[in-house]
Design a protein around this motif. Structure first.
Motif, PDB file in Angstrom:
ATOM      1  N   GLY A  14      15.980  11.180   4.897  1.00 60.13           N
ATOM      2  CA  GLY A  14      17.252  10.749   4.324  1.00 60.13           C
ATOM      3  C   GLY A  14      17.102   9.896   3.074  1.00 60.13           C
ATOM      4  O   GLY A  14      18.074   9.298   2.600  1.00 60.13           O
ATOM      5  N   PHE A  15      15.892   9.830   2.511  1.00 56.23           N
ATOM      6  CA  PHE A  15      15.618   9.013   1.322  1.00 56.23           C
ATOM      7  C   PHE A  15      16.570   9.358   0.182  1.00 56.23           C
ATOM      8  O   PHE A  15      16.891  10.522  -0.050  1.00 56.23           O
ATOM      9  N   THR A  16      17.003   8.321  -0.530  1.00 62.00           N
ATOM     10  CA  THR A  16      17.784   8.497  -1.749  1.00 62.00           C
ATOM     11  C   THR A  16      17.168   7.659  -2.858  1.00 62.00           C
ATOM     12  O   THR A  16      16.612   6.585  -2.612  1.00 62.00           O
ATOM     13  N   LEU A  17      17.287   8.181  -4.066  1.00 60.45           N
ATOM     14  CA  LEU A  17      16.832   7.490  -5.276  1.00 60.45           C
ATOM     15  C   LEU A  17      18.058   7.235  -6.132  1.00 60.45           C
ATOM     16  O   LEU A  17      18.772   8.180  -6.491  1.00 60.45           O
ATOM     17  N   THR A  18      18.316   5.975  -6.435  1.00 58.40           N
ATOM     18  CA  THR A  18      19.402   5.625  -7.341  1.00 58.40           C
ATOM     19  C   THR A  18      18.784   5.351  -8.700  1.00 58.40           C
ATOM     20  O   THR A  18      17.968   4.439  -8.854  1.00 58.40           O
ATOM     21  N   HIS A  19      19.171   6.170  -9.677  1.00 64.56           N
ATOM     22  CA  HIS A  19      18.619   6.083 -11.023  1.00 64.56           C
ATOM     23  C   HIS A  19      19.243   4.925 -11.806  1.00 64.56           C
ATOM     24  O   HIS A  19      20.251   4.361 -11.381  1.00 64.56           O
ATOM     25  N   VAL A  20      18.676   4.610 -12.963  1.00 68.88           N
ATOM     26  CA  VAL A  20      19.202   3.527 -13.806  1.00 68.88           C
ATOM     27  C   VAL A  20      20.637   3.812 -14.226  1.00 68.88           C
ATOM     28  O   VAL A  20      21.384   2.887 -14.541  1.00 68.88           O
ATOM     29  N   ALA A  29       9.522   4.938   3.026  1.00 67.10           N
ATOM     30  CA  ALA A  29      10.588   4.510   2.116  1.00 67.10           C
ATOM     31  C   ALA A  29      11.907   5.172   2.509  1.00 67.10           C
ATOM     32  O   ALA A  29      11.973   6.392   2.669  1.00 67.10           O
ATOM     33  N   LEU A  30      12.942   4.343   2.658  1.00 70.76           N
ATOM     34  CA  LEU A  30      14.271   4.833   3.015  1.00 70.76           C
ATOM     35  C   LEU A  30      15.127   5.071   1.772  1.00 70.76           C
ATOM     36  O   LEU A  30      15.938   5.989   1.738  1.00 70.76           O
ATOM     37  N   ASP A  66       0.828  -1.209   0.000  1.00 70.36           N
ATOM     38  CA  ASP A  66       0.000   0.000   0.000  1.00 70.36           C
ATOM     39  C   ASP A  66       0.864   1.262   0.000  1.00 70.36           C
ATOM     40  O   ASP A  66       0.558   2.234  -0.712  1.00 70.36           O
ATOM     41  N   ALA A  67       1.953   1.266   0.775  1.00 71.34           N
ATOM     42  CA  ALA A  67       2.861   2.421   0.806  1.00 71.34           C
ATOM     43  C   ALA A  67       3.523   2.616  -0.560  1.00 71.34           C
ATOM     44  O   ALA A  67       3.642   3.747  -1.048  1.00 71.34           O
ATOM     45  N   ASP A  89       6.672  13.686  -0.138  1.00 69.13           N
ATOM     46  CA  ASP A  89       7.453  14.113   1.021  1.00 69.13           C
ATOM     47  C   ASP A  89       7.055  13.334   2.272  1.00 69.13           C
ATOM     48  O   ASP A  89       7.901  12.923   3.054  1.00 69.13           O
ATOM     49  N   ALA A  90       5.750  13.103   2.442  1.00 66.11           N
ATOM     50  CA  ALA A  90       5.259  12.378   3.615  1.00 66.11           C
ATOM     51  C   ALA A  90       5.567  10.881   3.550  1.00 66.11           C
ATOM     52  O   ALA A  90       5.721  10.238   4.585  1.00 66.11           O
ATOM     53  N   LEU A  91       5.670  10.328   2.341  1.00 65.93           N
ATOM     54  CA  LEU A  91       5.892   8.888   2.166  1.00 65.93           C
ATOM     55  C   LEU A  91       7.369   8.500   2.208  1.00 65.93           C
ATOM     56  O   LEU A  91       7.691   7.324   2.342  1.00 65.93           O
TER      57      LEU A  91
END
Length: 129
Positions: free
Chosen positions: A39-45, A121-122, A15-16, A33-35
């Protein structure tokens, strides 16, 4: 990580994840922003890692825009105490990145932590499939 989390944990994590996909499609940076953990990071392709604030700024500026997302598969593994989980989801998405629009077949590997009653999500790592 436990190979088979209980059904409640699995549902909450999915659900998250789905809420994040919807917020991406809606361009709703307040919901994102709330989800996402601070310290969240996104690693792209490409392998480039991007912090949350920088990515959300790009979403706000229209440099990153999803038009639709089609979920193909999703799996969830959780630790024995139910405090962390890893989700692997395969999607097809119509997205514009820096002015270039394309359909992307992405596998997202996402790490989550339970914060109170919520799954936050971390980190997320995307690759093509």
């Amino acid at each position: 990580m436990n190979a088979s989390p209980d059904l409640k944990t699995r549902k909450e994590v999915i659900d998250a994840y789905r809420a994040q996909l919807q917020a991406m499609t809606d361009g709703d940076t307040d919901a994102l922003d709330a989800l996402l953990d601070d310290g969240f990071t996104l690693t792209h392709v490409t392998g480039d890692e991007q912090p949350k604030d920088e990515w959300l700024a790009q979403v706000r500026a229209g440099e990153f825009a999803c038009r639709w997302v089609e979920e193909k598969t999703v799996t969830v593994d959780a630790d024995a105490d139910g405090g962390t989980a890893r989700l692997v989801g395969r999607i097809i998405t119509d997205a514009t990145l820096y002015g270039s629009r394309a359909d992307w077949r992405l596998q997202l590997t996402m790490d989550y932590a339970r914060v109170g009653d919520d799954w936050i999500a971390l980190r997320s790592a995307a690759r093509r499939w």
